[in-house]
Design an enzyme around this catalytic site. Structure first.
Site, PDB file in Angstrom:
ATOM      1  N   ASP A 170      -3.742  15.545  23.072  1.00  0.00           N
ATOM      2  CA  ASP A 170      -2.359  15.976  22.841  1.00  0.00           C
ATOM      3  C   ASP A 170      -2.105  17.369  23.439  1.00  0.00           C
ATOM      4  OD1 ASP A 170       0.008  17.095  21.416  1.00  0.00           O
ATOM      5  OD2 ASP A 170      -0.089  15.207  20.300  1.00  0.00           O
ATOM      6  N   ARG A 204      -0.167  19.565  22.715  1.00  0.00           N
ATOM      7  CA  ARG A 204       0.168  20.631  21.753  1.00  0.00           C
ATOM      8  C   ARG A 204      -1.050  21.199  21.038  1.00  0.00           C
ATOM      9  NH1 ARG A 204       4.149  16.691  18.649  1.00  0.00           N
ATOM     10  NH2 ARG A 204       2.308  15.424  19.069  1.00  0.00           N
ATOM     11  N   CYS A 207      -0.595  12.971  14.841  1.00  0.00           N
ATOM     12  CA  CYS A 207      -1.291  12.437  16.020  1.00  0.00           C
ATOM     13  C   CYS A 207      -0.726  11.056  16.390  1.00  0.00           C
ATOM     14  CB  CYS A 207      -2.784  12.333  15.724  1.00  0.00           C
ATOM     15  SG  CYS A 207      -3.752  11.743  17.135  1.00  0.00           S
ATOM     16  N   HIS A 234      -5.470  16.460  14.399  1.00  0.00           N
ATOM     17  CA  HIS A 234      -4.199  17.140  14.124  1.00  0.00           C
ATOM     18  C   HIS A 234      -3.246  16.181  13.442  1.00  0.00           C
ATOM     19  CE1 HIS A 234      -1.682  15.371  17.443  1.00  0.00           C
ATOM     20  NE2 HIS A 234      -2.883  15.076  17.888  1.00  0.00           N
TER      21      HIS A 234
HETATM   22 CO    CO Z   1      -3.434  13.319  18.773  1.00  0.00          CO
END
Ligand code: CO
Length: 211
Positions: free
Chosen positions: A45, A47, A102, A99
């Site tokens: 990801d 982020r 997700c 996280h």
């Molecule tokens: Co993720």
């Protein structure tokens, strides 16, 4: 070159300049060697960038990322990173970082067809199935997904510990701790899931490889 790619080169030159302003010998030192103390196994990801979140410079964290931060015993990519980090770089900590929010976890939980990726996300369905009673007892769906993110990290921590790589390190008396964290996209903070393992004695008998 298109502008949206060209800007990356502009950014790169500006970044290299600013690093050299802070420490003129920075790149020379890094080019000579890397001695990271940490291996970060996180989600792909965009982020959840490893270095920025924990405030580490290039050279300070070795990184492996894949969709939903999964450690599978037949994934030679992840195992190769783990072996190099533990046996060559001698990292002291392996940190599996999941996280909340997700997309991989959500896709696996919602049972919708996404194609090839479903075969990868099957690993999360294993986590869902193993903890189905605990998950079913959570009334709110978003809270259930958040807990699945945590349970996935806890499971992947155990997968790291069950590899020959971690167990051989402990057998040799090498200092190595495996941790599980979860990151919140909402406030940028990481939470320790209190599932750290730092020795063979914490590995269930059935998974122990003594050699
Ligand atoms: Co993720």
């Amino acid at each position: 070159m298109s502008d949206d790619v060209k800007i990356l080169f502009d950014n790169n030159r500006a970044w290299a300049e600013s690093v050299k302003t802070d420490d003129p010998a920075f790149f020379e030192k890094l080019a000579a060697q890397q001695t990271p103390e940490y291996l970060w196994i996180g989600c792909s990801d965009s982020r959840v960038p490893a270095n920025q979140i924990v405030g580490l410079l290039p050279g300070e964290v070795f990184v492996h990322r894949n969709v939903a931060n999964i450690v599978v015993h037949t994934d030679f990519n992840c195992l190769t990173v783990l072996q190099y980090a533990v046996e060559v770089l001698k990292v002291k900590h392996v940190i599996v970082v999941g996280h909340y929010g997700c997309g991989g976890i959500r896709a696996a939980y919602e049972s919708r067809y996404t194609g090839l990726a479903d075969n990868w996300l099957r690993n999360i369905r294993d986590v869902h199935f193993r903890y189905r009673e605990e998950l079913d007892a959570i009334a709110d769906k978003e809270e259930r997904l958040a807990r699945l993110c945590e349970l996935n990290v806890i499971t992947q921590v155990s997968h790291v510990c069950h590899t020959t790589i971690a167990q051989q390190a402990w057998s040799r008396g090498q200092k190595l701790a495996v941790h599980g964290w979860v990151y919140s996209l909402r406030d940028g903070l990481v939470k320790d899931l209190d599932c750290s393992v730092d020795g063979l004695e914490l590995i269930p008998e059935a998974y122990r490889i003594v050699g």
